[in-house]
Design a protein around this motif. Structure first.
Motif, PDB file in Angstrom:
ATOM      1  N   ILE A 515       7.192  13.381  53.164  1.00  0.00           N
ATOM      2  CA  ILE A 515       6.563  12.838  54.276  1.00  0.00           C
ATOM      3  C   ILE A 515       5.544  11.646  53.608  1.00  0.00           C
ATOM      4  N   ALA A 516       4.818  12.056  52.515  1.00  0.00           N
ATOM      5  CA  ALA A 516       3.945  11.117  52.008  1.00  0.00           C
ATOM      6  C   ALA A 516       4.310   9.842  51.506  1.00  0.00           C
ATOM      7  N   SER A 517       5.593  10.120  50.684  1.00  0.00           N
ATOM      8  CA  SER A 517       5.969   8.968  50.285  1.00  0.00           C
ATOM      9  C   SER A 517       7.393   8.387  51.138  1.00  0.00           C
ATOM     10  N   GLY A 518       7.636   9.016  52.138  1.00  0.00           N
ATOM     11  CA  GLY A 518       8.695   8.801  52.927  1.00  0.00           C
ATOM     12  C   GLY A 518       9.935   8.973  52.271  1.00  0.00           C
ATOM     13  N   THR A 519      10.181   9.672  51.128  1.00  0.00           N
ATOM     14  CA  THR A 519      11.406   9.815  50.285  1.00  0.00           C
ATOM     15  C   THR A 519      12.509  10.898  51.144  1.00  0.00           C
ATOM     16  N   VAL A 520      13.703  10.472  51.342  1.00  0.00           N
ATOM     17  CA  VAL A 520      14.632  11.300  51.429  1.00  0.00           C
ATOM     18  C   VAL A 520      15.128  12.008  50.183  1.00  0.00           C
ATOM     19  N   LEU A 521      14.839  13.452  49.824  1.00  0.00           N
ATOM     20  CA  LEU A 521      14.942  13.792  48.724  1.00  0.00           C
ATOM     21  C   LEU A 521      16.670  14.236  48.361  1.00  0.00           C
ATOM     22  N   ASP A 522      17.071  15.329  48.679  1.00  0.00           N
ATOM     23  CA  ASP A 522      18.315  15.703  48.213  1.00  0.00           C
ATOM     24  C   ASP A 522      19.029  16.515  49.478  1.00  0.00           C
ATOM     25  N   PRO A 523      19.157  15.698  50.551  1.00  0.00           N
ATOM     26  CA  PRO A 523      19.826  16.439  51.980  1.00  0.00           C
ATOM     27  C   PRO A 523      21.264  17.038  51.446  1.00  0.00           C
ATOM     28  N   PRO A 524      21.770  18.032  51.880  1.00  0.00           N
ATOM     29  CA  PRO A 524      22.827  18.801  51.418  1.00  0.00           C
ATOM     30  C   PRO A 524      23.998  17.859  51.800  1.00  0.00           C
TER      31      PRO A 524
END
Length: 763
Positions: A515-524
């Protein structure tokens, strides 16, 4: 000799000695002083043996110098003399006597050998001072406190902070990193790290303009920095050397980050004459007054405090890369870590494309007090309410409610309705929210479809648009489609949305998300979007507040906002989408968790069903992906396969229609999936002791709602531990199939109007 009471530092090496060497009255080296306390003590020690320690003390006492005084203090104290008498005989202060006696008692001979120096260190590690200053609360550690902690003068610490441009006067100019040569830009990022047995290089990125003012304290902790330095220290002797590895790494970095100036700062190099061939990457050496460990700490702290997207997660990823060699069946390799792209949101202000609303409407909507939020919340929950009823519900005085209501009416947030007749006194005039006073845009990103909605303050949908999207789409094209859809939806809303009442954009994405960086990480189900800095890419195109949230949490926020008094209590929202998630509304607010990723419901289902993989981790159970599992289970139960692609939305809709028409195979498939979801919901109910579950999402449609509600309601009421104490209600969502998009827009209203004693914290 009379003790003057002055303090003599025991670590100066003089121990109160006179300028000529030994203190007045001291015996000559190698001789004894018959009839004196020290002489008797030595004689007694000789007669009694005293062991090795006493033999060492006798040697020190005879040898002269500072150790002689310390030994004599101990021997005279052993004889039973008081501190004042010892100080008089040895011509030292009582404080000196007390110090060496205590060190002897606590540490023995090693305590006497310890000689901490007073005064200032001969050398100062500037980077350590910088790291301490940045890690202080708010990044504003007082120079005097840091000076006391590190044993430096206040002037020295202040000078270092000026040298690195960390003082309040330098807030507009940005920091300066004095490497050799200095890094050229005031906006400095940590972009990567290369390390093998021969050398380690920290990759920094710069741009010429100063970073925006920091809005929060550091989001990286001392524990992360300690782990980072420790992991690199452990790697240093273990990673194999790679002669050409660094040059290849720098070339890869330039290719990945073409829009930012890159700089390779050598942390250590076993062969200094073999400098890296940076090409377009400039090479730098450490500051002359900084060690590599402290410099690495300072750079990470500087990056974290100036860029909110440089969160703990970024540096935990780096620590994991450094410790990759510890994983089983993986040989040690040089570390080649590069962070995700940040170039998309490093444009200068002149390059920012303009579109959409240009302001957040703060002049119109800005709330001046907690009590204003309390009044708005009371009006929202009730729909229509008089001022007297507001005072009764909130505990505010009638005068306060009247004053706040008048202000909100003047700003157009509230409107008055027709007067009500009262049994006594003058008629009452109820108030309600003015739906047209504020609007928000909600964007929902799903592996199969993008959804955009504009809603007003009452939760009514002004307009909505959708666009299909493929899971394998390239990130740049994907962001362009999201931006285009958002602009089209705002354009279609047209004059219904006042510019001074547009509050911002909420974005709902599959988790996990930083949330802090607004980064989508690794959604399945979205492998092509790993580590996508979506929030900052969208901020480039929409100059208004943008909030990113997990889709299930966004749906819970929308349920709370649109549901009004029906959802004015704790509940869990079960979100049936491409995957299954949950959103929790607890104690009057969304529960996001430490990393804002609370609600990973699929793992709870797997644990409840006893589904674990060979490595012990909970499996991704198929029941937690309804559009894929329901068609498969229906075919297995005897439903003929249709023309739709297996696992597609169309296949799910076909089974749903068949179940609604009475097909037993389709109904069996839905009940099987619902039973698995119910087991996860059972764990949630028992864990949180809640009595309301809400079901919604794009795959919770009218033709399947009865199957899910009936089965989940049965499980959570028959099997809980406290089933005799509560009845769990399982209800359909008040939101439409666009639950996540509506919820995303509602997060803007929630952040603006919901009364909370503390602001939303960064992770």
């Amino acid at each position: 000799m009379t003790d003057t009471g002055t303090v003599t530092d025991p670590g100066t090496g003089t121990d109160g000695a006179a300028p000529g060497g030994e203190p007045p009255g001291a015996v000559a080296p190698g001789t004894r002083a018959p009839g004196t306390g020290i002489g008797r003590a030595l004689e007694d020690a000789d007669e009694g043996g005293g062991g090795e320690q006493w033999e060492m003390l006798r040697g020190w006492a005879r040898g002269g110098g500072p150790l002689a005084v310390r030994a004599r203090v101990v021997l005279l104290a052993e004889e039973g003399l008081r501190d004042a008498e010892i100080a008089r005989r040895l011509a030292v202060s009582r404080q000196t006597v007390g110090t060496w006696r205590h060190r002897w008692q606590s540490a023995g001979l090693s305590g006497l050998e310890q000689r901490p120096r007073t005064g200032r260190p001969a050398t100062v590690d500037e980077a350590e001072v910088v790291a301490r200053a940045l890690l202080a609360p708010g990044g504003s550690g007082a120079s005097r406190a840091i000076a006391r902690e590190l044993g430096l003068s206040h002037a020295t610490v202040a000078a270092i902070r000026r040298r690195w441009r960390l003082g309040p006067a330098d807030a507009g100019a940005g920091p300066r990193v004095p490497t050799r040569p200095p890094l050229p830009g005031p906006d400095v990022w940590v972009m990567g790290l290369y390390a093998d047995a021969r050398r380690a290089v920290l990759l920094a990125g710069t741009r010429p303009s100063a970073p925006p003012p920091a809005t929060a304290g550091p989001v990286i902790g001392e524990d992360v920095l300690t782990g980072l330095v420790g992991a690199l220290d452990e790697l240093r002797p273990a990673a194999p050397a790679d002669g050409a590895g660094l040059d290849a790494y720098l070339a890869e970095a330039v290719e990945r980050h073409p829009d930012i100036a890159l700089h390779a700062v050598t942390l250590w190099d076993a062969e200094p004459e073999s400098a890296p061939h940076g090409g377009p990457v400039t090479c730098h050496q450490l500051p002359s007054s900084a060690g590599w460990r402290s410099f690495l700490r300072a750079m990470a702290a500087l990056d974290s405090t100036t860029h909110p997207e440089s969160t703990r997660r970024v540096y935990l990823d780096l620590v994991a890369a450094l410790r990759q060699r510890d994983r089983a069946a993986r040989p040690a390799q040089p570390v080649r870590w590069l962070r995700e792209s940040v170039a998309g949101h490093l444009r200068g202000p002149d390059d920012t494309p303009g579109a959409g609303p240009s302001s957040s409407g703060v002049n119109q909507i800005d709330l001046g007090s907690f009590n204003e939020c309390v009044v708005i919340e009371s009006v929202r929950l009730s729909g229509s309410i008089t001022r007297g009823e507001i005072a009764h519900r909130t505990g505010l005085t009638q005068q306060s409610v009247s004053r706040i209501a008048r202000s909100l009416l003047d700003r157009g947030i509230l409107v008055e309705e027709s007067q009500r007749r009262a049994t006594s006194g003058k008629p009452r005039t109820p108030v309600r929210l003015c739906g047209s006073a504020a609007h928000a845009l909600g964007l929902h990103i799903d592996p199969e479809v993008l959804t955009a909605v504009v809603i007003d303050l009452d939760g009514a949908i002004v307009c909505t648009r959708t666009r299909p999207v493929g899971a394998g789409i390239a990130p740049a094209e994907f962001v362009a489609q999201v931006v285009a859809l958002g602009r089209q939806t705002l354009a279609e809303a047209g004059s219904a949305v006042r510019e001074d009442g547009f509050l911002g954009i909420g974005v709902a994405v599959p988790g996990p998300v930083d949330i802090a960086s607004g980064t989508v990480l690794d959604p399945p189900l979205l492998s092509a979007w790993d580590d996508l800095p979506l929030l900052y890419l969208l901020k480039d195109h929409f100059p208004c507040p943008v909030i990113i949230e997990k889709d299930s949490l966004a749906a819970a926020a929308g349920e709370r906002w649109i549901g009004r008094d029906r959802r004015a209590r704790d509940f869990a929202y079960l979100y049936l989408g491409t995957g299954l998630g949950s959103g929790l509304y607890l104690n009057g607010d969304l529960y996001r968790g430490v990393s804002a990723n609370a609600g990973e419901f699929g793992q709870l289902c797997a644990i409840a069903l006893g589904r674990t993989g060979p490595d012990g981790r909970p499996e991704m159970v198929p029941e937690c992906n309804p559009p894929a599992s329901v068609p498969e289970f229906a075919v297995r139960a005897g439903l003929p396969a249709g023309d739709e692609a297996p696992g597609s939305t169309a296949a799910y809709r076909a089974v749903a229609r068949a179940a609604a028409a009475g097909n037993p195979a389709a109904a069996t498939a839905l009940r099987e999936v619902a039973a698995a979801i119910g087991q996860g919901a059972l764990g949630l109910v028992d864990l949180l002791d809640i009595d309301l579950l809400v079901l919604g999402g794009p795959f919770f449609t009218d033709d399947v709602a009865g199957f899910y509600l009936e089965e989940i309601r049965r499980v959570v009421n028959e099997y809980p531990t406290a089933r005799r104490l509560r009845r769990v209600e399982v209800e359909p969502s008040v939101l439409s199939a666009e639950a996540a998009a509506v919820g995303a827009a509602s997060t803007i209203f929630h952040a603006t109007f919901t009364p909370r004693l503390r602001a939303r914290e960064r992770v």
